[in-house]
Design an enzyme around this catalytic site. Structure first.
Site, PDB file in Angstrom:
ATOM      1  CG  PHE A 240      31.529  44.054  41.402  1.00 49.67           C
ATOM      2  CD1 PHE A 240      32.044  45.085  42.209  1.00 49.67           C
ATOM      3  CD2 PHE A 240      31.420  42.708  42.553  1.00 49.67           C
ATOM      4  CE1 PHE A 240      32.951  44.661  43.395  1.00 49.67           C
ATOM      5  CE2 PHE A 240      32.128  42.412  43.486  1.00 49.67           C
ATOM      6  CZ  PHE A 240      32.746  43.632  43.902  1.00 49.67           C
TER       7      PHE A 240
ATOM      8  CG  ASP B 123      30.975  36.837  38.070  1.00 47.47           C
ATOM      9  OD1 ASP B 123      30.524  36.107  38.789  1.00 47.47           O
ATOM     10  OD2 ASP B 123      31.850  37.730  38.454  1.00 47.47           O
TER      11      ASP B 123
ATOM     12  CE  LYS C  30      28.875  38.108  46.489  1.00 46.35           C
ATOM     13  NZ  LYS C  30      28.979  38.801  45.331  1.00 46.35           N
TER      14      LYS C  30
HETATM   15  C1  LIG Z   1      30.565  39.052  45.013  1.00 43.67           C
HETATM   16  C2  LIG Z   1      30.993  39.150  43.389  1.00 43.67           C
HETATM   17  C3  LIG Z   1      32.171  38.726  43.214  1.00 43.67           C
HETATM   18  C4  LIG Z   1      33.415  38.874  44.259  1.00 43.67           C
HETATM   19  O1  LIG Z   1      33.172  37.671  45.310  1.00 43.67           O
HETATM   20  P1  LIG Z   1      34.093  37.954  46.598  1.00 43.67           P
HETATM   21  O2  LIG Z   1      33.834  36.661  47.281  1.00 43.67           O
HETATM   22  O3  LIG Z   1      33.594  39.053  47.065  1.00 43.67           O
HETATM   23  O4  LIG Z   1      35.440  37.809  46.050  1.00 43.67           O
HETATM   24  C5  LIG Z   1      32.607  38.695  41.789  1.00 43.67           C
HETATM   25  N1  LIG Z   1      31.444  38.514  40.814  1.00 43.67           N
HETATM   26  C6  LIG Z   1      30.224  38.866  41.228  1.00 43.67           C
HETATM   27  C7  LIG Z   1      29.301  39.126  40.068  1.00 43.67           C
HETATM   28  C8  LIG Z   1      29.895  39.001  42.349  1.00 43.67           C
HETATM   29  O5  LIG Z   1      28.741  39.514  42.903  1.00 43.67           O
END
Ligand SMILES: *Cc1c(COP(=O)(O)O)cnc(C)c1O
Length: 404
Positions: free
Chosen positions: A142, A227, A256
């Site tokens: 994700f 990520d 985040k």
């Molecule tokens: C939430 C998330 C994203 C995307 O972030 P957004 O601010 O919703 O675009 C990308 N990678 C990971 C691992 C995430 O948990």
């Protein structure tokens, strides 16, 4: 005007696109680990906006920094310098040991920006023929919701009828270093991966996986892009999840909790080579690096460190995991977690995680089901031992409840 729950829910349903299916609770206030609904009922937030409110709701110091900055200057665009960006760069670089920073807004934008940057690095530094760059990603990843990103997702609901998609991605199983080795070609520029797959249900790779991944990337001149948008900034009990593996990524993505939930702030962090390829006019964002975002992010990083939230995540995460493992319920298939990134996977016969999340809401806990059979538990990093125990008691009674 009545403010009953039905009005908010029905009005959202009437005017909004139905791309979410929220738990039926209408929240109007938050403080620390707690949120309150419009009727005044209190809940322990065990989702933390997918780890964006790690510092706790409405943290007073982040709030003060935001208000102070909002009075002075909010947005200049990068057409001019501002007096917050340099300080943000300096502080985040010192904290994470990165050389270069690219500020963006959403997590997905940070991912997109990283992909653009590693492709450019591939062409201009590694010498990959133009248009041939490949990025390797993992199944069940994700990384966000943009077209570029959903194009290499393996979850049908995120892709179906959104194509055509961009080429240049290869998908391998997560946690399988041999598969990475096999997938690397001379045109591979990067391996993009989550240290722990969050949305997939808090999937922790086998011990030693990332050591091998690091070696393979180094040996093949492939950029390792971690990520850490969900795992980073203390969530797993370390500043970055890579520290559990004793490795360093070439490119790290944060989002985040970088703003403590006040404002969308994300960043790409890298060595000099990757972000060093970007020249004026080649990438940008109107809001990226704006003074308000920088002031908020600086405060969010400061409280994380100064208030010992990372250590607390390690301590309370261990307590929470032990407690979850101690629950004797035949609904539970497996309990997983690192720091305060936890999950309870239920047996398929338990009838789905959603009903347990609904039941938990009735007991004053907000948690979210993911992938049908998994309850994800990720409270703010400021949670106390008493609050962990309080949650465990309610989880135990809910998970032992027979819904059949
Ligand atoms: C939430 C998330 C994203 C995307 O972030 P957004 O601010 O919703 O675009 C990308 N990678 C990971 C691992 C995430 O948990």
């Amino acid at each position: 005007m009545s403010s009953s729950i039905i009005d908010f829910v029905a009005t959202e349903a009437r005017f909004g696109a139905h791309n979410y299916e929220p738990i039926r609770v209408v929240l109007s206030r938050g403080e620390g680990v707690w949120v309150w609904d419009t009727e005044g009922n209190r809940y322990l937030d065990c989702l933390s906006a997918y780890s964006a409110v790690s510092q706790g709701h409405c943290h007073p110091k982040i709030l003060a920094a935001m208000i102070e900055q909002a009075h002075r200057l909010t947005l200049t665009s990068r057409a001019f310098h501002n007096d917050q960006l340099a300080l943000f760069y300096e502080e985040i670089a010192a904290l994470t040991g990165s050389h270069k920073v690219l500020p963006m807004n959403s997590g997905a934008e940070a991912v997109e920006s990283a992909i653009k940057s590693v492709r450019k690095w591939g062409y201009e530094v590694k010498g990959v023929p133009d248009g041939q760059a490949e990025v390797i990603v993992c199944a069940n990843n994700f990384h966000g919701r943009t077209l570029g990103i959903v194009g290499f997702s393996t979850a049908p609901e995120t892709r179906t009828h959104f194509g055509p998609f961009a080429p240049g991605f290869r998908i391998i199983p997560f946690g399988d270093a041999a598969a990475l080795q096999d997938a690397i070609t001379p045109n591979t520029v990067a391996f993009l991966v989550e240290p722990i797959q969050g949305e997939a249900g808090v999937i922790i790779p086998p011990a030693g996986y990332f050591t091998e991944v690091r070696q393979l990337c180094t040996a093949n001149n492939v950029m390792l892009v971690l990520d850490e948008i969900q795992t980073g900034l203390g969530r797993t009990g370390k500043l970055l999840a890579e520290q559990h593996e004793g490795i360093e990524a070439d490119v790290t993505l944060l989002g985040k909790a970088l703003s403590g939930g006040f404002y969308p702030v994300s960043a790409v962090l890298s060595n000099n080579d990757v972000l060093g390829t970007l020249r004026p006019g080649q990438h940008g964002s109107t809001f990226g690096g704006n003074p308000l975002a920088c002031a908020v992010a600086r405060a969010a990083l400061r409280v994380l460190v100064e208030e010992g939230m990372i250590e607390n995540a390690a301590r309370q995460g261990a307590r929470f995991l032990e407690g979850l493992k101690g629950i004797r319920a035949n609904t539970i298939r497996e309990v997983r977690g690192r720091g305060l990134m936890l999950a309870v996977e239920l047996h398929p016969e338990a009838g789905g995680a959603r009903r347990y999340c609904e039941a938990l809401r009735g007991k004053g806990i907000l948690a979210k089901d993911t992938h049908e059979h998994t309850i994800r538990i990720a409270p703010p990093l400021v949670i106390t031992s008493d609050q962990v125990d309080w949650a465990l008691e309610r989880l135990a009674t809910t998970l032992t409840h027979d819904f059949s």
